[in-house]
Write an enzyme that holds these catalytic residues in place. Structure first.
Site, PDB file in Angstrom:
ATOM      1  N   LYS A  81       0.881  -1.213   0.002  1.00 15.10           N
ATOM      2  CA  LYS A  81       0.076   0.099   0.013  1.00 15.10           C
ATOM      3  C   LYS A  81       0.865   1.341   0.035  1.00 15.10           C
ATOM      4  O   LYS A  81       1.767   1.294   0.774  1.00 15.10           O
ATOM      5  CB  LYS A  81      -0.530  -0.063   1.328  1.00 15.10           C
ATOM      6  CG  LYS A  81      -1.433   1.261   1.325  1.00 15.10           C
ATOM      7  CD  LYS A  81      -2.666   1.076   2.833  1.00 15.10           C
ATOM      8  CE  LYS A  81      -2.910   2.592   3.054  1.00 15.10           C
ATOM      9  NZ  LYS A  81      -3.547   2.627   4.494  1.00 15.10           N
TER      10      LYS A  81
HETATM   11  C1  R5P Z   1      -2.382   4.016   7.518  1.00 19.55           C
HETATM   12  O1  R5P Z   1      -1.741   4.598   8.276  1.00 19.55           O
HETATM   13  C2  R5P Z   1      -3.870   4.660   7.918  1.00 19.55           C
HETATM   14  O2  R5P Z   1      -4.448   3.850   9.223  1.00 19.55           O
HETATM   15  C3  R5P Z   1      -4.843   4.475   6.888  1.00 19.55           C
HETATM   16  O3  R5P Z   1      -5.092   2.988   6.856  1.00 19.55           O
HETATM   17  C4  R5P Z   1      -4.403   4.946   5.589  1.00 19.55           C
HETATM   18  O4  R5P Z   1      -3.880   6.140   5.875  1.00 19.55           O
HETATM   19  C5  R5P Z   1      -5.303   4.880   4.604  1.00 19.55           C
HETATM   20  O5  R5P Z   1      -6.441   5.919   4.950  1.00 19.55           O
HETATM   21  P1  R5P Z   1      -6.317   7.376   4.091  1.00 19.55           P
HETATM   22  O6  R5P Z   1      -7.052   7.132   2.682  1.00 19.55           O
HETATM   23  O7  R5P Z   1      -7.296   7.987   4.965  1.00 19.55           O
HETATM   24  O8  R5P Z   1      -5.114   7.850   3.997  1.00 19.55           O
END
Ligand code: R5P
Length: 297
Positions: free
Chosen positions: A207
């Site tokens: 990710k």
């Molecule tokens: C990661 O560190 C967070 O916990 C989220 O899973 C991640 O940032 C994805 O969410 P967002 O789209 O709000 O950035």
């Protein structure tokens, strides 16, 4: 510089050439994996589109009751129909989400934890979930946060390696998460470095964030990339980002704030789904969103 003689210095990412080790199983880089591992990956990545809509609502693990996530029990169930995978903490899932609502949806279980947002340096995390707990939660993958280039780099990669070891043993895929802290670069160079390191260390999914030349980042990463949404931006912009990364080689999004902080999270999640699975353009998805929130009387 005699030692550069014969050395190829120009990069070639073959961005227009499909991944070559693709005979046998449709998920990138997963050919050699065990049956159980493939079954989890098939639960995450839709076999038709090859992509996934992951919905991240694990922010409470360091942000507490983040805006939009004050009541998981109210906000999350209505979004479930439009998403493929719930990315959450074990506490959030166990306390607020009725397993009967999950149906065929996947679970990406956050498996590292660290200090709260009150800490200046968030790069030190510990592995918080073991194999037995992952199986109890029936997790389809474990999310391990990593901090390339930060103070906690080494221990975060140690967490990743430990999770990959037991993940291989128990057939649980590992989702390596590229963190971007205040002090960390957000350049294509950084994302190429970080995503590739996580894949080489054994992550089955990575990710990361969108960046310039994202097609090169995706091409050089031998496992599927899912892209985080990041800070809340206007819906049109978030949909353009989702469209752009899918066009440039991402296999899905792992979006949080741009869904749960939208004034219309259900409609937004549907629009994201159209891009990820139905080949909709950003324009088509945004038109859908606008029509859905302003229905003709
Ligand atoms: C990661 O560190 C967070 O916990 C989220 O899973 C991640 O940032 C994805 O969410 P967002 O789209 O709000 O950035």
């Amino acid at each position: 510089m005699a030692d550069l003689d014969g050395l190829k210095v120009a990069h070639n990412y073959y961005v227009d050439v499909p991944f070559q080790n693709n005979k046998g199983f449709y998920v990138k880089g997963a050919n050699a994996l065990d049956w159980g591992m493939k079954k989890h990956l098939a639960h995450i990545f839709n076999p038709k589109s090859g992509n996934t809509v992951m919905f991240a609502f694990d922010h409470g693990y360091f942000m507490g009751a983040a805006a939009g996530l004050e009541r998981l029990d109210i906000e999350i169930p209505k979004l479930i129909p439009n998403i493929d995978v719930l990315m959450a903490t074990r506490g959030g899932l166990r306390s607020c989400i009725d397993p009967a609502l999950i149906g065929d949806k996947g679970i990406a279980l956050r498996a590292t934890s660290g200090s709260s947002m009150l800490d200046e340096d968030l790069s030190h995390e510990a592995l918080a979930v073991d194999a037995m707990e992952a199986s109890r939660m029936n997790a389809d993958c474990l999310a391990i946060q990593t901090f390339i280039g930060a103070d906690g780099e080494l221990s975060s990669l140690d967490n990743l390696a430990k999770a990959v070891n037991f993940g291989q043993q128990y057939s649980i895929p590992i989702l390596g998460v590229v963190a971007v802290g205040k002090q960390m670069e957000r350049t294509p160079r950084f994302f190429k470095l970080a995503t590739r390191i996580l894949a080489e260390l054994g992550a089955n999914i990575v990710k990361t964030y969108n960046c310039e030349n994202f097609d090169e980042v995706a091409a050089a990463c031998p496992v599927p990339i899912v892209v985080a949404g990041g800070k809340k931006v206007p819906e049109k912009e978030a949909l353009e980002m989702a469209y752009s990364v899918i066009q440039n080689g991402a296999h899905g999004v792992d979006m949080g704030r741009n869904i749960f902080q939208s004034l219309h999270p259900v409609e937004m999640s549907k629009a994201v789904r159209m891009i990820v699975h139905e080949k909709a353009t950003a324009k088509e998805a945004y038109e859908f969103y606008e029509d859905a929130i302003h229905p003709v009387q």
